[in-house]
Design an enzyme around this catalytic site. Structure first.
Site, PDB file in Angstrom:
ATOM      1  N   LYS A 126       0.755  -1.130  -0.045  1.00  0.00           N
ATOM      2  CA  LYS A 126       0.045  -0.129   0.009  1.00  0.00           C
ATOM      3  C   LYS A 126       0.916   1.258  -0.006  1.00  0.00           C
ATOM      4  CE  LYS A 126      -4.402   0.944  -0.070  1.00  0.00           C
ATOM      5  NZ  LYS A 126      -5.465  -0.103  -0.525  1.00  0.00           N
ATOM      6  N   ASP A 166      -6.955   4.238  -4.655  1.00  0.00           N
ATOM      7  CA  ASP A 166      -7.651   4.213  -3.353  1.00  0.00           C
ATOM      8  C   ASP A 166      -8.198   5.370  -3.084  1.00  0.00           C
ATOM      9  OD1 ASP A 166      -7.789   2.192  -1.163  1.00  0.00           O
ATOM     10  OD2 ASP A 166      -7.363   3.899  -0.084  1.00  0.00           O
TER      11      ASP A 166
HETATM   12  P1  NDP Z   1     -12.984   7.706  -3.235  1.00  0.00           P
HETATM   13  O1  NDP Z   1     -11.978   8.499  -2.827  1.00  0.00           O
HETATM   14  O2  NDP Z   1     -13.699   7.522  -4.264  1.00  0.00           O
HETATM   15  O3  NDP Z   1     -14.031   7.912  -2.020  1.00  0.00           O
HETATM   16  C1  NDP Z   1     -13.903   7.944  -0.667  1.00  0.00           C
HETATM   17  C2  NDP Z   1     -15.517   8.335  -0.177  1.00  0.00           C
HETATM   18  O4  NDP Z   1     -15.374   8.120   1.300  1.00  0.00           O
HETATM   19  C3  NDP Z   1     -15.438   9.829  -0.442  1.00  0.00           C
HETATM   20  O5  NDP Z   1     -17.309   9.847  -0.455  1.00  0.00           O
HETATM   21  C4  NDP Z   1     -14.963  10.559   0.722  1.00  0.00           C
HETATM   22  O6  NDP Z   1     -15.613  11.705   1.024  1.00  0.00           O
HETATM   23  C5  NDP Z   1     -15.222   9.530   1.727  1.00  0.00           C
HETATM   24  N1  NDP Z   1     -14.325   9.763   2.876  1.00  0.00           N
HETATM   25  C6  NDP Z   1     -13.031   9.599   2.648  1.00  0.00           C
HETATM   26  N2  NDP Z   1     -12.410   9.863   3.827  1.00  0.00           N
HETATM   27  C7  NDP Z   1     -13.525  10.165   4.812  1.00  0.00           C
HETATM   28  C8  NDP Z   1     -13.449  10.605   6.159  1.00  0.00           C
HETATM   29  N3  NDP Z   1     -12.317  10.546   7.047  1.00  0.00           N
HETATM   30  N4  NDP Z   1     -14.596  10.600   6.722  1.00  0.00           N
HETATM   31  C9  NDP Z   1     -15.726  10.674   6.109  1.00  0.00           C
HETATM   32  N5  NDP Z   1     -15.667  10.244   4.745  1.00  0.00           N
HETATM   33  C10 NDP Z   1     -14.686   9.909   4.065  1.00  0.00           C
HETATM   34  O7  NDP Z   1     -12.395   6.360  -2.767  1.00  0.00           O
HETATM   35  P2  NDP Z   1     -12.686   4.910  -2.841  1.00  0.00           P
HETATM   36  O8  NDP Z   1     -14.332   4.621  -2.894  1.00  0.00           O
HETATM   37  O9  NDP Z   1     -11.906   4.321  -3.722  1.00  0.00           O
HETATM   38  O10 NDP Z   1     -12.234   4.077  -1.454  1.00  0.00           O
HETATM   39  C11 NDP Z   1     -13.157   4.081  -0.430  1.00  0.00           C
HETATM   40  C12 NDP Z   1     -12.945   2.779   0.708  1.00  0.00           C
HETATM   41  O11 NDP Z   1     -12.802   1.588  -0.046  1.00  0.00           O
HETATM   42  C13 NDP Z   1     -11.395   3.089   1.365  1.00  0.00           C
HETATM   43  O12 NDP Z   1     -11.409   2.544   2.651  1.00  0.00           O
HETATM   44  C14 NDP Z   1     -10.709   2.217   0.354  1.00  0.00           C
HETATM   45  O13 NDP Z   1      -9.482   1.764   1.151  1.00  0.00           O
HETATM   46  C15 NDP Z   1     -11.586   1.022   0.119  1.00  0.00           C
HETATM   47  N6  NDP Z   1     -11.495   0.311  -1.160  1.00  0.00           N
HETATM   48  C16 NDP Z   1     -11.177   0.736  -2.495  1.00  0.00           C
HETATM   49  C17 NDP Z   1     -10.949   0.042  -3.569  1.00  0.00           C
HETATM   50  C18 NDP Z   1     -10.995   0.600  -4.938  1.00  0.00           C
HETATM   51  O14 NDP Z   1     -10.750  -0.268  -5.692  1.00  0.00           O
HETATM   52  N7  NDP Z   1     -11.137   1.776  -4.900  1.00  0.00           N
HETATM   53  C19 NDP Z   1     -11.066  -1.507  -3.122  1.00  0.00           C
HETATM   54  C20 NDP Z   1     -11.049  -2.095  -1.756  1.00  0.00           C
HETATM   55  C21 NDP Z   1     -11.422  -0.988  -1.054  1.00  0.00           C
HETATM   56  P3  NDP Z   1     -14.879  13.233   0.746  1.00  0.00           P
HETATM   57  O15 NDP Z   1     -14.799  13.091  -0.763  1.00  0.00           O
HETATM   58  O16 NDP Z   1     -15.873  14.202   1.413  1.00  0.00           O
HETATM   59  O17 NDP Z   1     -13.647  13.164   1.150  1.00  0.00           O
HETATM   60  O1  2IT Z   2      -7.930  -1.821  -0.935  1.00  0.00           O
HETATM   61  C1  2IT Z   2      -7.806  -2.238  -1.944  1.00  0.00           C
HETATM   62  O2  2IT Z   2      -7.824  -3.481  -2.415  1.00  0.00           O
HETATM   63  C2  2IT Z   2      -7.668  -1.240  -3.411  1.00  0.00           C
HETATM   64  N1  2IT Z   2      -7.742  -0.015  -2.996  1.00  0.00           N
HETATM   65  C3  2IT Z   2      -7.460  -1.868  -4.520  1.00  0.00           C
HETATM   66  C4  2IT Z   2      -5.818  -2.231  -4.825  1.00  0.00           C
HETATM   67  C5  2IT Z   2      -5.552  -2.750  -6.273  1.00  0.00           C
HETATM   68  O3  2IT Z   2      -4.434  -3.021  -6.470  1.00  0.00           O
HETATM   69  O4  2IT Z   2      -6.581  -2.635  -6.985  1.00  0.00           O
END
Ligand code: NDP
Ligand code: 2IT
Length: 447
Positions: A126, A166
């Site tokens: 990460k 992420d």
């Molecule tokens: P994005 O940046 O696309 O979206 C993040 C969302 O979470 C936004 O709505 C953001 O709001 C909100 N957010 C972030 N930090 C905070 C906080 N401290 N308090 C409240 N709201 C918050 O990220 P992703 O959708 O890609 O990721 C979301 C989660 O999923 C993370 O935990 C990530 O690690 C996990 N994840 C992502 C994957 C991927 O493929 N993208 C795969 C597996 C897991 P705001 O814009 O206001 O900050």
């Molecule tokens: O938390 C996760 O699994 C991700 N942000 C995706 C990682 C990846 O390599 O696609």
């Protein structure tokens, strides 16, 4: 807890006393594998367990970049290369002001077990930076990404370490990062990063994969108890990549999405989010980079400022924003409102006491390392397509994603202890991931 597990945790607390998120993630895994280890002494080896919690390598570096006012700004960049026993380092990059070593070590640790569960040969990593993309111009984001890659490119490669997105790192950032990598190497190596645009080596369905995969997983959980998604009320937190595509798939399956959120608060749609609403929210978040509060005001919908969605009565809760966004009081509210299932779209969104409360009250709980693994799994499929020099049709990637989520569900069942007829997904997922990585480490002399 077994003395050997306790001793490893105690040592971590002593060596890195401020890494609370990392300690929490290790504690969660140790709690889940404890009973299994009691019956499988092969894995009760202090050095094996110490190796699992110690990253193979951590790179920390300065990222200087020039803002639109001509001022030189400096951020801190990281890559935690956690474990390569079963494949090359693989995991996302996060851009958020809260990024520090504790957060990235917890994420890299989670990634170890998640990537093992995907059935693909993926090690774990990460990275990211304490850079806040909010309010930055497109040019600032581009200069930042290019500067970050000026250091990162030395440490990554299609067979060594493959970053992806992420929080705060989406299609735009991946494009800028990949472009700079290609320029520095004077080499087209598309497999070095995943989540790329379709025009330059991306996989169809990668954008949708984490959210869709989450819904495929909960569909399996419900099917296992003779139930289904149709008509279920669902609260989602977050409104980014994971939340958007979880909502989209739920609408396809006939469920009712009651909420989305961002760091400003929660949007509540009593009658359920419509497809049209979701499309304009995607536009708002992915293109205009706007706030939900203003959107709710424009559409005359309820917005709870600075509140999480968990007070809203629902059948299913899907935390899809960030770590520790569903704590004990939130779990209690969900339990009081007869919530049936909580599945993590985010990484470690539930605190450990919240998980214990949910399970004590027979709420089905799926840990993110199983339920959100569809994203990294599809990244694995993107790497395969890059090696083949070929693009699979969307239906093929989607079918493979569904198959992988079904396999992860089956592996959870295999390793879930049989108690009172309910499935313990926390134990099942952690033990399944643990066994695969631990076996590989033992076979290779721990390294
Ligand atoms: P994005 O940046 O696309 O979206 C993040 C969302 O979470 C936004 O709505 C953001 O709001 C909100 N957010 C972030 N930090 C905070 C906080 N401290 N308090 C409240 N709201 C918050 O990220 P992703 O959708 O890609 O990721 C979301 C989660 O999923 C993370 O935990 C990530 O690690 C996990 N994840 C992502 C994957 C991927 O493929 N993208 C795969 C597996 C897991 P705001 O814009 O206001 O900050
Ligand atoms: O938390 C996760 O699994 C991700 N942000 C995706 C990682 C990846 O390599 O696609």
């Amino acid at each position: 807890m077994l003395p050997v597990l306790q001793s490893v945790i105690n040592d971590l607390r002593k060596r890195d006393p401020m890494q609370y998120e990392f300690h929490q993630a290790v504690e969660e895994v140790w709690h889940a594998v404890n009973t299994f280890l009691e019956h499988n002494p092969r894995y009760c080896d202090q050095s094996l367990l110490e190796s699992l919690v110690e990253p193979e390598r951590i790179i920390i570096f300065r990222i200087p970049w020039v803002d639109d006012n001509g001022r030189l700004q400096v951020n801190r960049g990281y890559r935690v290369q956690m474990n390569s026993a079963i494949g090359p380092y693989k995991g996302g990059l996060r851009f958020h002001p809260s990024v520090n070593l504790s957060v990235l070590k917890f994420l890299a640790f989670e990634q170890t077990f998640k990537n093992a569960l995907t059935t693909l040969p993926l090690g774990s990593a990460k990275g990211g930076a304490d850079f806040d993309p909010k309010g930055k111009s497109d040019n600032e984001v581009r200069r930042f990404c290019q500067s970050m890659m000026n250091e990162l490119y030395r440490h990554i490669g299609p067979t060594t370490d493959i970053p992806a997105g992420d929080i705060g790192v989406g299609a735009r950032e991946i494009g800028y990062l990949y472009g700079q990598y290609r320029r520095l190497n004077n080499l087209v190596e598309q497999g070095v990063i995943t989540g790329k645009g379709l025009a330059y080596g991306g996989s169809r369905m990668r954008t949708e994969a984490t959210g869709y995969g989450l819904i495929y997983f909960i569909a399996e959980m419900l099917a296992h108890i003779g139930d289904g998604l149709k008509g279920k009320t669902v609260c989602i937190s977050g409104s980014g990549n994971v939340a958007q595509y979880a909502a989209e798939k739920l609408l396809n399956e006939g469920a009712k999405v009651l909420s989305l959120s961002d760091s400003g608060g929660t949007l509540y749609v009593k009658d359920g989010l419509t497809r049209e609403m979701l499309e304009t929210i995607k536009q708002l978040k992915n293109e205009e980079r706007g706030r939900l509060e203003q959107w709710a005001e424009q559409h005359n919908l309820t917005f709870y400022s600075d509140q999480r969605p968990w007070q809203i009565a629902c059948d299913i809760a899907l935390p899809c924003a960030t770590q520790n966004e569903l704590e004990l009081d939130d779990a209690k509210a969900l339990i009081t409102n007869d919530c049936q299932l909580v599945a993590e779209g985010a990484n470690m969104p539930c605190s450990n006491d919240a998980i214990i409360a949910l399970q004590k009250h027979q709420v089905l709980y799926a840990p993110g390392k199983a339920s959100n693994a569809g994203g990294v799994a599809t990244s694995g499929l993107e790497m395969t397509q890059n090696r083949q020099g070929y693009f699979w049709p969307a239906e093929q990637v989607d079918a493979k994603l569904r198959e992988i989520m079904q396999q992860i569900h089956a592996d959870c069942l295999t390793y879930s202890p049989a108690i009172k007829g309910t499935v313990d997904y926390q134990c099942g997922a952690n033990v399944a991931g643990f066994v695969k990585v631990a076996d590989a480490m033992i076979a290779q002399g721990y390294l």
